[in-house]
Design a protein around this motif. Structure first.
Motif, PDB file in Angstrom:
ATOM      1  N   GLY A  33     -14.800   0.923  -6.271  1.00  0.00           N
ATOM      2  CA  GLY A  33     -13.640   0.077  -5.998  1.00  0.00           C
ATOM      3  C   GLY A  33     -12.597   0.096  -7.087  1.00  0.00           C
ATOM      4  N   SER A  34     -12.652   1.056  -7.987  1.00  0.00           N
ATOM      5  CA  SER A  34     -11.703   1.111  -9.100  1.00  0.00           C
ATOM      6  C   SER A  34     -10.686   2.229  -8.924  1.00  0.00           C
ATOM      7  N   LEU A  35      -9.580   2.088  -9.640  1.00  0.00           N
ATOM      8  CA  LEU A  35      -8.579   3.148  -9.784  1.00  0.00           C
ATOM      9  C   LEU A  35      -8.765   3.742 -11.174  1.00  0.00           C
ATOM     10  N   ARG A  36      -9.183   5.002 -11.229  1.00  0.00           N
ATOM     11  CA  ARG A  36      -9.491   5.642 -12.506  1.00  0.00           C
ATOM     12  C   ARG A  36      -8.442   6.696 -12.828  1.00  0.00           C
ATOM     13  N   MET A  37      -8.148   6.835 -14.125  1.00  0.00           N
ATOM     14  CA  MET A  37      -7.101   7.748 -14.570  1.00  0.00           C
ATOM     15  C   MET A  37      -7.653   8.703 -15.628  1.00  0.00           C
ATOM     16  N   TYR A  38      -7.178   9.953 -15.569  1.00  0.00           N
ATOM     17  CA  TYR A  38      -7.550  10.969 -16.537  1.00  0.00           C
ATOM     18  C   TYR A  38      -6.279  11.672 -17.005  1.00  0.00           C
ATOM     19  N   LEU A  58     -10.880   3.913  -1.113  1.00  0.00           N
ATOM     20  CA  LEU A  58     -11.014   5.099  -0.271  1.00  0.00           C
ATOM     21  C   LEU A  58      -9.848   6.068  -0.377  1.00  0.00           C
ATOM     22  N   SER A  59      -8.646   5.574  -0.631  1.00  0.00           N
ATOM     23  CA  SER A  59      -7.502   6.478  -0.766  1.00  0.00           C
ATOM     24  C   SER A  59      -6.425   5.809  -1.608  1.00  0.00           C
ATOM     25  N   LEU A  60      -5.491   6.610  -2.120  1.00  0.00           N
ATOM     26  CA  LEU A  60      -4.387   6.064  -2.905  1.00  0.00           C
ATOM     27  C   LEU A  60      -3.159   6.926  -2.748  1.00  0.00           C
ATOM     28  N   ASP A  61      -2.005   6.330  -3.020  1.00  0.00           N
ATOM     29  CA  ASP A  61      -0.740   7.062  -3.012  1.00  0.00           C
ATOM     30  C   ASP A  61       0.222   6.348  -3.952  1.00  0.00           C
ATOM     31  N   TRP A  62       0.995   7.133  -4.713  1.00  0.00           N
ATOM     32  CA  TRP A  62       1.900   6.569  -5.709  1.00  0.00           C
ATOM     33  C   TRP A  62       3.287   6.342  -5.130  1.00  0.00           C
ATOM     34  N   SER A  63       3.896   5.233  -5.490  1.00  0.00           N
ATOM     35  CA  SER A  63       5.221   4.864  -5.001  1.00  0.00           C
ATOM     36  C   SER A  63       6.291   5.725  -5.659  1.00  0.00           C
ATOM     37  N   ALA A  64       7.297   6.086  -4.877  1.00  0.00           N
ATOM     38  CA  ALA A  64       8.425   6.836  -5.423  1.00  0.00           C
ATOM     39  C   ALA A  64       9.386   5.927  -6.179  1.00  0.00           C
ATOM     40  N   LEU A  65       9.271   4.605  -5.982  1.00  0.00           N
ATOM     41  CA  LEU A  65      10.156   3.667  -6.656  1.00  0.00           C
ATOM     42  C   LEU A  65       9.711   3.378  -8.079  1.00  0.00           C
ATOM     43  N   ASP A  66       8.411   3.350  -8.288  1.00  0.00           N
ATOM     44  CA  ASP A  66       7.852   3.028  -9.594  1.00  0.00           C
ATOM     45  C   ASP A  66       6.693   3.979  -9.836  1.00  0.00           C
ATOM     46  N   SER A 124     -12.501  -0.185   1.480  1.00  0.00           N
ATOM     47  CA  SER A 124     -13.487  -0.207   2.559  1.00  0.00           C
ATOM     48  C   SER A 124     -13.607  -1.572   3.213  1.00  0.00           C
ATOM     49  N   SER A 125     -13.048  -2.603   2.612  1.00  0.00           N
ATOM     50  CA  SER A 125     -13.071  -3.954   3.175  1.00  0.00           C
ATOM     51  C   SER A 125     -12.049  -4.142   4.289  1.00  0.00           C
ATOM     52  N   GLY A 126     -11.196  -3.128   4.519  1.00  0.00           N
ATOM     53  CA  GLY A 126     -10.149  -3.236   5.519  1.00  0.00           C
ATOM     54  C   GLY A 126      -8.804  -3.626   4.949  1.00  0.00           C
ATOM     55  N   THR A 127      -8.749  -3.866   3.660  1.00  0.00           N
ATOM     56  CA  THR A 127      -7.503  -4.290   3.024  1.00  0.00           C
ATOM     57  C   THR A 127      -6.748  -3.106   2.437  1.00  0.00           C
ATOM     58  N   VAL A 128      -5.459  -3.327   2.258  1.00  0.00           N
ATOM     59  CA  VAL A 128      -4.571  -2.400   1.561  1.00  0.00           C
ATOM     60  C   VAL A 128      -3.965  -3.177   0.396  1.00  0.00           C
ATOM     61  N   ALA A 129      -3.944  -2.584  -0.780  1.00  0.00           N
ATOM     62  CA  ALA A 129      -3.472  -3.278  -1.981  1.00  0.00           C
ATOM     63  C   ALA A 129      -2.409  -2.449  -2.686  1.00  0.00           C
ATOM     64  N   ILE A 130      -1.421  -3.142  -3.241  1.00  0.00           N
ATOM     65  CA  ILE A 130      -0.419  -2.528  -4.123  1.00  0.00           C
ATOM     66  C   ILE A 130      -0.776  -2.954  -5.538  1.00  0.00           C
ATOM     67  N   ARG A 171      -4.321  -4.087 -17.739  1.00  0.00           N
ATOM     68  CA  ARG A 171      -5.281  -3.769 -16.690  1.00  0.00           C
ATOM     69  C   ARG A 171      -4.529  -3.561 -15.383  1.00  0.00           C
ATOM     70  N   TRP A 172      -5.219  -2.973 -14.394  1.00  0.00           N
ATOM     71  CA  TRP A 172      -4.625  -2.839 -13.073  1.00  0.00           C
ATOM     72  C   TRP A 172      -4.665  -4.189 -12.373  1.00  0.00           C
ATOM     73  N   ALA A 173      -3.513  -4.652 -11.938  1.00  0.00           N
ATOM     74  CA  ALA A 173      -3.422  -5.943 -11.252  1.00  0.00           C
ATOM     75  C   ALA A 173      -2.930  -5.719  -9.825  1.00  0.00           C
ATOM     76  N   ILE A 174      -3.478  -6.493  -8.898  1.00  0.00           N
ATOM     77  CA  ILE A 174      -3.042  -6.413  -7.505  1.00  0.00           C
ATOM     78  C   ILE A 174      -1.735  -7.180  -7.351  1.00  0.00           C
ATOM     79  N   HIS A 175      -0.661  -6.445  -7.057  1.00  0.00           N
ATOM     80  CA  HIS A 175       0.672  -7.040  -6.883  1.00  0.00           C
ATOM     81  C   HIS A 175       0.815  -7.643  -5.491  1.00  0.00           C
ATOM     82  N   ASN A 176       0.183  -7.007  -4.510  1.00  0.00           N
ATOM     83  CA  ASN A 176       0.223  -7.500  -3.129  1.00  0.00           C
ATOM     84  C   ASN A 176      -1.009  -6.958  -2.415  1.00  0.00           C
ATOM     85  N   GLU A 177      -1.530  -7.730  -1.464  1.00  0.00           N
ATOM     86  CA  GLU A 177      -2.740  -7.311  -0.750  1.00  0.00           C
ATOM     87  C   GLU A 177      -2.759  -7.973   0.616  1.00  0.00           C
TER      88      GLU A 177
END
Length: 215
Positions: free
Chosen positions: A87-92, A147-155, A164-170, A177-183
């Motif tokens: 459930g994490s967003l990982r960066m390399y 399950l999936s991610l996509d980066w915004s062209a605005l930021d 997997s819970s059925g939610t979509v989060a920004i 830390r990574w914070a949920i701006h909208n969900e």
């Protein structure tokens, strides 16, 4: 119509994501996952390059299960982002000191083992730790996977993630830390969340986001 394979690689684990580096399409990553008997998911990242008809493995990293990968550029550097099974967003961080050399147009389609090693250049591109944000699950709910991610062209550091819970989060960085701006609950079946397998920003309208699930 058959498309013959130019080169192949046995990833050993289930391969479910391939992403080419936008600034150099000869360099790409492949992400894998495998469900274990204890219901955990292991994974592996393969950093690969193509030289003509040759596929070269530059690096392999054992990681938590990979469901999606995306490249993002920030402050002049390329980062690989991973939607992970915990459930994490990982960066390399991509260390691209020496990009892959130009492909040889006279390369043999059936190279010898010595040729398979590819051109020698040290150090080769590699993926390393990234301190943009810690790799923490985005939700405290147990068993929720990104399950999936996509980066915004605005930021450049605002991403949409489907869970997997059925939610979509920004999400975006906030206080280290990574914070949920909208969900929001995007998909459901029979009163329960449906696994939201994909999400993507509209390439022509940066204020429109699409998502898809089994519903």
């Amino acid at each position: 119509m058959e498309c013959p394979a130019i080169c192949t690689l046995d990833t050993e684990l289930t391969a479910d994501s391939v992403e080419a580096l936008p600034s150099d399409r000869r360099l790409f990553v492949c992400g894998t996952y495998q469900l274990q008997p204890d219901n955990t998911r292991i994974g592996r990242l393969h950093l690969l390059s193509v030289f003509g008809s040759r596929l070269r493995v530059l690096q392999q990293l054992d990681v938590i299960g990979v469901f999606d990968l995306k490249w993002v550029q920030w402050q002049g550097q390329w980062f690989l982002s991973q939607a992970a099974a915990d459930g994490s967003l990982r960066m390399y961080l991509l260390d691209q000191c020496h990009p892959p050399p130009e492909a040889d147009p006279n390369a043999d389609a059936n190279p010898t083992p010595e040729d398979d090693a590819g051109p020698t250049c040290a150090p080769t591109p590699s993926l390393g730790p990234c301190n943009v944000c810690p790799q923490l699950p985005l939700t405290e709910a147990e068993g929720v996977m990104a399950l999936s991610l996509d980066w915004s062209a605005l930021d450049s550091l605002q991403a949409a993630l489907s869970l997997s819970s059925g939610t979509v989060a920004i999400v975006q960085p906030a206080e280290g830390r990574w914070a949920i701006h909208n969900e929001w609950m995007g998909h459901g079946l029979g009163g329960f969340g449906a696994e939201t397998w994909t999400c993507a920003w509209d390439r022509h309208d940066p204020f429109t986001l699409y998502s898809g699930a089994d519903d």
